[in-house]
Design a protein around this motif. Structure first.
Motif, mmCIF file in Angstrom:
data_model
loop_
_atom_site.group_PDB
_atom_site.id
_atom_site.type_symbol
_atom_site.label_atom_id
_atom_site.label_comp_id
_atom_site.label_asym_id
_atom_site.label_seq_id
_atom_site.Cartn_x
_atom_site.Cartn_y
_atom_site.Cartn_z
ATOM 1 N N VAL A 148 -11.926 6.528 1.380
ATOM 2 C CA VAL A 148 -11.429 7.786 1.925
ATOM 3 C C VAL A 148 -10.633 8.542 0.869
ATOM 4 N N ARG A 149 -10.541 9.843 1.055
ATOM 5 C CA ARG A 149 -9.862 10.706 0.091
ATOM 6 C C ARG A 149 -8.402 10.313 -0.104
ATOM 7 N N GLY A 150 -7.749 9.827 0.954
ATOM 8 C CA GLY A 150 -6.325 9.551 0.884
ATOM 9 C C GLY A 150 -5.933 8.498 -0.123
ATOM 10 N N LEU A 151 -6.893 7.731 -0.618
ATOM 11 C CA LEU A 151 -6.579 6.752 -1.649
ATOM 12 C C LEU A 151 -6.392 7.416 -3.014
ATOM 13 N N VAL A 152 -6.854 8.671 -3.148
ATOM 14 C CA VAL A 152 -6.783 9.393 -4.423
ATOM 15 C C VAL A 152 -5.849 10.598 -4.352
ATOM 16 N N GLU A 153 -5.796 11.235 -3.205
ATOM 17 C CA GLU A 153 -4.968 12.434 -3.044
ATOM 18 C C GLU A 153 -3.998 12.253 -1.877
ATOM 19 N N PRO A 154 -2.707 12.535 -2.096
ATOM 20 C CA PRO A 154 -2.072 13.000 -3.331
ATOM 21 C C PRO A 154 -2.065 11.920 -4.414
ATOM 22 N N GLU A 155 -2.152 12.357 -5.660
ATOM 23 C CA GLU A 155 -2.408 11.436 -6.776
ATOM 24 C C GLU A 155 -1.345 10.353 -6.919
ATOM 25 N N LEU A 156 -0.081 10.688 -6.716
ATOM 26 C CA LEU A 156 0.988 9.731 -6.974
ATOM 27 C C LEU A 156 1.080 8.633 -5.927
ATOM 28 N N LYS A 157 0.675 8.933 -4.699
ATOM 29 C CA LYS A 157 0.973 8.047 -3.578
ATOM 30 C C LYS A 157 0.469 6.632 -3.787
ATOM 31 N N PHE A 158 -0.782 6.455 -4.223
ATOM 32 C CA PHE A 158 -1.355 5.118 -4.418
ATOM 33 C C PHE A 158 -1.779 4.893 -5.870
ATOM 34 N N ARG A 159 -1.090 5.565 -6.788
ATOM 35 C CA ARG A 159 -1.450 5.481 -8.203
ATOM 36 C C ARG A 159 -1.456 4.034 -8.693
ATOM 37 N N TYR A 160 -0.413 3.281 -8.365
ATOM 38 C CA TYR A 160 -0.288 1.940 -8.933
ATOM 39 C C TYR A 160 -1.301 0.978 -8.328
ATOM 40 N N TYR A 161 -1.656 1.212 -7.099
ATOM 41 C CA TYR A 161 -2.711 0.383 -6.507
ATOM 42 C C TYR A 161 -4.053 0.679 -7.161
ATOM 43 N N ARG A 162 -4.339 1.968 -7.373
ATOM 44 C CA ARG A 162 -5.577 2.333 -8.077
ATOM 45 C C ARG A 162 -5.570 1.773 -9.499
ATOM 46 N N ASN A 163 -4.402 1.818 -10.150
ATOM 47 C CA ASN A 163 -4.303 1.258 -11.497
ATOM 48 C C ASN A 163 -4.664 -0.216 -11.519
ATOM 49 N N HIS A 164 -4.223 -0.942 -10.512
ATOM 50 C CA HIS A 164 -4.542 -2.367 -10.446
ATOM 51 C C HIS A 164 -6.056 -2.581 -10.398
ATOM 52 N N ILE A 165 -6.727 -1.788 -9.554
ATOM 53 C CA ILE A 165 -8.188 -1.907 -9.435
ATOM 54 C C ILE A 165 -8.858 -1.570 -10.771
ATOM 55 N N LYS A 166 -8.442 -0.472 -11.390
ATOM 56 C CA LYS A 166 -9.049 -0.066 -12.659
ATOM 57 C C LYS A 166 -8.771 -1.093 -13.759
ATOM 58 N N ASN A 167 -7.569 -1.649 -13.775
ATOM 59 C CA ASN A 167 -7.243 -2.633 -14.804
ATOM 60 C C ASN A 167 -8.066 -3.907 -14.653
ATOM 61 N N ARG A 168 -8.317 -4.326 -13.420
ATOM 62 C CA ARG A 168 -9.177 -5.496 -13.228
ATOM 63 C C ARG A 168 -10.580 -5.231 -13.741
ATOM 64 N N LEU A 169 -11.071 -4.020 -13.523
ATOM 65 C CA LEU A 169 -12.394 -3.673 -14.042
ATOM 66 C C LEU A 169 -12.379 -3.628 -15.565
ATOM 67 N N ARG A 170 -11.318 -3.092 -16.145
ATOM 68 C CA ARG A 170 -11.216 -3.070 -17.610
ATOM 69 C C ARG A 170 -11.219 -4.489 -18.174
ATOM 70 N N LYS A 171 -10.484 -5.403 -17.545
ATOM 71 C CA LYS A 171 -10.449 -6.789 -18.000
ATOM 72 C C LYS A 171 -11.837 -7.434 -17.938
ATOM 73 N N ALA A 172 -12.661 -6.963 -16.994
ATOM 74 C CA ALA A 172 -14.019 -7.503 -16.858
ATOM 75 C C ALA A 172 -15.004 -6.829 -17.804
#
Length: 413
Positions: A148-172
């Motif tokens: 859903v859109r709310g995981l991305v907008e507003p950008e700050l609200k779930f930034r660190y959770y999104r970062n965790h997901i992206k970082n796991r993908l980067r590690k892979a």
């Protein structure tokens, strides 16, 4: 080198009734497995794979797995897509890491909010970690996650959770192509339905990625539903004329909401959404029976003061599923009316999935030298262990109902 010499393969988790699968199929992907826990949605997938000629490849190769995704073991259950035999010809070999082109899924938001009792990894609805585990296990060339859109907008609200997901993908070993909100109405869907899409491509196959370009023409509700409403209400009738008059004043519909087994039902969403539907000449207080099983015309077809209710198949048209104009006919939904409507209301619009899938296919089919990751840096994580900090109730993780409320507010002010 690219992958133009063969068909691109995909596995999808949380497949639902097939909205994303239909779109990715249109984009040229062939499904090795569709994983879905709901028995009616799984039955819908099986029925359409069995009956649609264009899905003949899936009839032979696709595993429809009706199970909790946590119990899905792809390297033990999914056969080698290239049809290779095991040693000494003893049965088919199984899928191996790195063979799959795309792992996709509409993964539910993890309920880490105070409103969700902060069960974290112990909550059965938390499937992001499982999706990331499957990425590490399968090592697909590309990953597509929808939410859903709310995981991305507003950008700050779930930034660190999104970062965790992206970082796991980067590690892979994946390049993050972005997490972008796409509006369904920009891709031929007659509905305000924003979806947050994450695309990542493995560094061994990354030659760039371009997001789909929005269409200029909006597909309106009056055009999408016109033929079916004329058939249901009758050509030249006052009912049809009244519906068409109101619908012609509007553009697209608010976000459909399917509800869940515990909450919601067969109606067109929250109060504002029902008001938006009323402005389009539709009664949103329920869902009509199928055309061939209608027993109460006033309930299903409405009056001059109250518009008709939508059938399940008309709701599917609003989502962009194949309809009567498709060469193979409409997408079939299995189950009772409420079960079928929930499948439709919770779906990812096929045209949006197709638009993203086409860009992923194009990226994987590129040739030439690999490109460097333009954003290789790991990002700060507020919650690296996935145990969320205390959140106020109003900061609970977003839902499809939030999107429905926001889209209805945008339509009616």
């Amino acid at each position: 080198m690219g992958t133009a010499h063969r068909k691109l393969t995909s596995i999808e988790i949380c497949a639902g009734a097939g909205g994303q699968a239909v779109g990715l199929h249109r984009a040229g992907f062939r499904h090795l497995a569709l994983v879905e826990i709901d028995k009616w949605a799984a039955a819908t997938l099986r029925a359409n794979i069995k009956s649609r000629p264009s899905w003949s490849w899936e009839r032979e190769h696709c595993l429809v797995r009706e199970t909790d995704v946590n119990d899905f073991k792809p390297l033990k259950e999914v056969p080698d897509p290239e049809g290779r035999r095991g040693k000494r010809g003893a049965g088919k070999r199984m899928l191996e890491p790195g063979q799959l082109d795309l792992l996709a899924g509409g993964v539910p938001c993890p309920p880490f909010s105070a409103a969700g009792h902060q069960l974290g990894r112990d909550d059965e609805r938390d499937l992001f970690p499982r999706m990331l585990d499957l990425v590490a296990e399968l090592k697909p060339r590309a990953v597509m996650i929808e939410n859903v859109r709310g995981l991305v907008e507003p950008e700050l609200k779930f930034r660190y959770y999104r970062n965790h997901i992206k970082n796991r993908l980067r590690k892979a070993g994946y390049v993050i192509c972005g997490w972008r909100v796409l509006e369904a109405q920009d891709f031929g869907v007659p509905q305000l339905r924003p979806r947050a899409i994450l695309v990542a491509i493995h560094e061994d196959h990354y030659r760039g990625f371009d997001w789909p370009v929005p269409q200029k023409r909006v597909h309106r509700v009056v055009d999408a539903l016109g033929p079916s409403m004329e058939r249901r209400l009758g050509t030249g009738t006052d009912r049809f004329a009244r519906w068409h008059e109101l619908a012609n004043l509007g553009t697209v519909a608010p976000t459909l909401v399917g509800g869940s087994k515990k909450h919601g039902g067969a109606d067109l969403g929250p109060t504002r959404a029902k008001r938006a539907w009323e402005n389009l000449g539709v009664d949103g207080m329920g869902v009509a029976n199928d055309e061939d099983s209608m027993v109460d015309p006033d309930r299903d077809l409405g009056t001059l003061e109250r518009g008709p209710k939508l059938t399940v198949q008309q709701a599917a048209i609003i989502q962009g599923f194949p309809d009567d104009e498709d060469a193979e006919g409409p997408w079939k939904f299995i189950g009772g009316k409420t079960a079928r409507y929930r499948q439709v209301g919770n779906a990812f619009p096929p045209p949006v999935a197709a638009a993203v899938g086409e860009r992923i296919s194009e990226a994987l089919n590129r040739t030439g030298p690999l490109r460097d990751d333009p954003n290789p840096e790991f990002e700060p994580e507020d919650d690296p262990s996935l145990v969320a900090p205390e959140l106020p109730l109003q900061q609970g993780f977003p839902s499809l109902e939030d999107d429905a409320e926001d889209s209805a507010r945008a339509l009616i002010g």
